[in-house]
Motif scaffolding. Structure first.
Motif, PDB file in Angstrom:
ATOM      1  N   GLN A  59       0.518  12.231  -0.150  1.00  0.00           N
ATOM      2  CA  GLN A  59       0.310  11.451   1.083  1.00  0.00           C
ATOM      3  C   GLN A  59       1.226  11.933   2.209  1.00  0.00           C
ATOM      4  O   GLN A  59       0.844  11.965   3.369  1.00  0.00           O
ATOM      5  N   LEU A  60       2.431  12.369   1.821  1.00  0.00           N
ATOM      6  CA  LEU A  60       3.346  12.916   2.833  1.00  0.00           C
ATOM      7  C   LEU A  60       2.769  14.203   3.422  1.00  0.00           C
ATOM      8  O   LEU A  60       2.746  14.392   4.647  1.00  0.00           O
ATOM      9  N   GLU A  61       2.261  15.071   2.543  1.00  0.00           N
ATOM     10  CA  GLU A  61       1.647  16.331   3.005  1.00  0.00           C
ATOM     11  C   GLU A  61       0.502  16.060   3.968  1.00  0.00           C
ATOM     12  O   GLU A  61       0.342  16.738   4.990  1.00  0.00           O
ATOM     13  N   PHE A  62      -0.321  15.058   3.611  1.00  0.00           N
ATOM     14  CA  PHE A  62      -1.485  14.700   4.432  1.00  0.00           C
ATOM     15  C   PHE A  62      -1.037  14.375   5.862  1.00  0.00           C
ATOM     16  O   PHE A  62      -1.603  14.876   6.839  1.00  0.00           O
ATOM     17  N   CYS A 100       0.832  -1.215   0.000  1.00  0.00           N
ATOM     18  CA  CYS A 100       0.000   0.000   0.000  1.00  0.00           C
ATOM     19  C   CYS A 100       0.859   1.254   0.000  1.00  0.00           C
ATOM     20  O   CYS A 100       0.324   2.362   0.069  1.00  0.00           O
ATOM     21  N   GLY A 101       2.159   1.083   0.011  1.00  0.00           N
ATOM     22  CA  GLY A 101       3.034   2.250   0.055  1.00  0.00           C
ATOM     23  C   GLY A 101       3.406   2.648   1.473  1.00  0.00           C
ATOM     24  O   GLY A 101       3.835   3.787   1.714  1.00  0.00           O
ATOM     25  N   LYS A 102       3.267   1.734   2.405  1.00  0.00           N
ATOM     26  CA  LYS A 102       3.590   2.057   3.813  1.00  0.00           C
ATOM     27  C   LYS A 102       5.052   2.475   3.958  1.00  0.00           C
ATOM     28  O   LYS A 102       5.368   3.465   4.606  1.00  0.00           O
ATOM     29  N   SER A 103       5.944   1.688   3.339  1.00  0.00           N
ATOM     30  CA  SER A 103       7.376   1.982   3.531  1.00  0.00           C
ATOM     31  C   SER A 103       7.775   3.283   2.815  1.00  0.00           C
ATOM     32  O   SER A 103       8.618   4.023   3.319  1.00  0.00           O
ATOM     33  N   THR A 104       7.144   3.559   1.691  1.00  0.00           N
ATOM     34  CA  THR A 104       7.445   4.817   0.983  1.00  0.00           C
ATOM     35  C   THR A 104       7.106   6.002   1.875  1.00  0.00           C
ATOM     36  O   THR A 104       7.897   6.942   2.042  1.00  0.00           O
ATOM     37  N   LEU A 105       5.915   5.936   2.482  1.00  0.00           N
ATOM     38  CA  LEU A 105       5.481   7.020   3.363  1.00  0.00           C
ATOM     39  C   LEU A 105       6.364   7.075   4.616  1.00  0.00           C
ATOM     40  O   LEU A 105       6.803   8.156   5.027  1.00  0.00           O
ATOM     41  N   PHE A 132      -3.601   3.953   9.201  1.00  0.00           N
ATOM     42  CA  PHE A 132      -3.925   2.660   8.598  1.00  0.00           C
ATOM     43  C   PHE A 132      -4.066   2.878   7.097  1.00  0.00           C
ATOM     44  O   PHE A 132      -4.952   3.591   6.641  1.00  0.00           O
ATOM     45  N   MET A 133      -3.147   2.259   6.340  1.00  0.00           N
ATOM     46  CA  MET A 133      -3.114   2.533   4.897  1.00  0.00           C
ATOM     47  C   MET A 133      -3.833   1.469   4.081  1.00  0.00           C
ATOM     48  O   MET A 133      -3.763   0.279   4.366  1.00  0.00           O
ATOM     49  N   THR A 134      -4.476   1.951   3.051  1.00  0.00           N
ATOM     50  CA  THR A 134      -5.142   1.048   2.129  1.00  0.00           C
ATOM     51  C   THR A 134      -5.093   1.672   0.727  1.00  0.00           C
ATOM     52  O   THR A 134      -4.800   2.855   0.578  1.00  0.00           O
ATOM     53  N   ALA A 135      -5.334   0.831  -0.287  1.00  0.00           N
ATOM     54  CA  ALA A 135      -5.366   1.325  -1.671  1.00  0.00           C
ATOM     55  C   ALA A 135      -6.046   0.260  -2.527  1.00  0.00           C
ATOM     56  O   ALA A 135      -6.137  -0.908  -2.127  1.00  0.00           O
ATOM     57  N   THR A 183      -5.029   5.496  -3.079  1.00  0.00           N
ATOM     58  CA  THR A 183      -5.281   5.083  -4.469  1.00  0.00           C
ATOM     59  C   THR A 183      -5.040   6.247  -5.434  1.00  0.00           C
ATOM     60  O   THR A 183      -4.396   6.078  -6.469  1.00  0.00           O
ATOM     61  N   ASP A 184      -5.547   7.404  -5.080  1.00  0.00           N
ATOM     62  CA  ASP A 184      -5.443   8.552  -5.999  1.00  0.00           C
ATOM     63  C   ASP A 184      -4.476   9.615  -5.503  1.00  0.00           C
ATOM     64  O   ASP A 184      -4.556  10.777  -5.918  1.00  0.00           O
ATOM     65  N   LEU A 185      -3.598   9.235  -4.610  1.00  0.00           N
ATOM     66  CA  LEU A 185      -2.655  10.241  -4.084  1.00  0.00           C
ATOM     67  C   LEU A 185      -1.247   9.991  -4.612  1.00  0.00           C
ATOM     68  O   LEU A 185      -0.827   8.847  -4.768  1.00  0.00           O
ATOM     69  N   THR A 186      -0.521  11.060  -4.844  1.00  0.00           N
ATOM     70  CA  THR A 186       0.897  10.909  -5.180  1.00  0.00           C
ATOM     71  C   THR A 186       1.673  10.739  -3.873  1.00  0.00           C
ATOM     72  O   THR A 186       1.129  10.975  -2.785  1.00  0.00           O
TER      73      THR A 186
END
Ligand code: DC
Length: 235
Positions: free
Chosen positions: A216-219, A14-19, A150-153, A209-212
């Motif tokens: 997601q970092l900004e969020f 889901c991109g957990k490690s990227t975030l 809690f991440m999902t996509a 899903t629709d975030l770059t």
């Protein structure tokens, strides 16, 4: 700025490690990739022949050698991120392969494996200023973490992202193969007896899903800034 613990849980790819890496870099926090720790144990078990082709694990043997398995994270200044070491060997690349991915859920469900990894994670994160990603961070490892995500996509997006990662590392799988692995892991991780993947009640859902990556970092940075404001107002 108050120092906090950030717990990021969620489904596979889901991109957990990227975030988590981006947050750690931005906040100058340590990053602990708890999935990499279970992957190290799995790699060790594969290398020592404790897992056969049908994915049967010789659990007793693995449990006996657990004291001989050391996992560390060492910061690579050139890549600006930490890398995973198994008994002093950099295995950052090898633990991401499909063979490890196909066996890691079963290994991570073994009680003694979890006991050892969770103790290590708590030790590594005891001084806060840390971002951890995994499946049970907000529910079990650090239930008092100040910020839980809690991440999902979308399933297709996740599979495509993971397939692109494999391709970038010279490993070629079809989208269906990747999807099947993600599906099996999500099911096993969410249905195991001990500390299954589940959203902590106080975790904030992040569907990317629709975030770059930047969005997601900004969020999350905004969540942290808001938390800080609230805290300052109360004090
Ligand atoms: O985050 P990852 O895909 O690298 O994790 C690999 C596996 O490790 C995952 O399928 C389940 C297990 N895991 C776990 O049980 N608990 C964690 N905190 C992190 C990962």
């Amino acid at each position: 700025m108050t120092i906090i613990t950030i717990a990021i849980d969620g489904f596979s790819s889901c991109g957990k490690s990227t975030l988590a890496k981006a947050l750690a870099q931005k906040l100058h926090y340590n990053y602990i990739d708890t999935g990499a720790m279970y992957r190290c144990v799995t790699l060790y078990a594969l290398r020592h022949g404790f897992i056969d082709k049908k994915q049967n694990i010789e659990e007793r043997k693995l449990i006996t050698v657990l004291p001989m398995i050391n996992v560390d994270f060492i910061f690579n200044a050139h890549k600006k991120t930490s890398e995973t070491y198994l008994n002093g060997e950099n295995v950052e690349h090898e633990i991401r392969g499909m063979e490890v991915s196909n066996n890691v859920s079963k290994v991570s469900a073994i009680h003694e494996v979890r006991e050892k990894m969770v103790a290590l994670q708590r030790e590594m994160g005891k001084n806060k200023a840390v971002v951890l990603d995994g499946r049970d961070i907000g529910t079990n490892v650090f239930p008092n973490a100040e910020l839980k995500i809690f991440m999902t996509a979308d399933n297709d997006i996740r599979a495509r992202r993971r397939m692109d990662e494999y391709t970038a590392h010279g490993q070629f799988f079809t989208l269906e193969e990747v999807k099947l692995n993600l599906h099996k892991r999500d099911y096993a991780d969410s249905h195991r007896k001990e500390n299954p993947l589940t959203r902590a009640k106080d975790a904030i859902i992040l569907d990317n899903t629709d975030l770059t990556k930047e969005e997601q970092l900004e969020f999350v940075l905004k969540l942290i800034a808001d938390m800080q404001l609230t805290k300052d107002r109360v004090e």
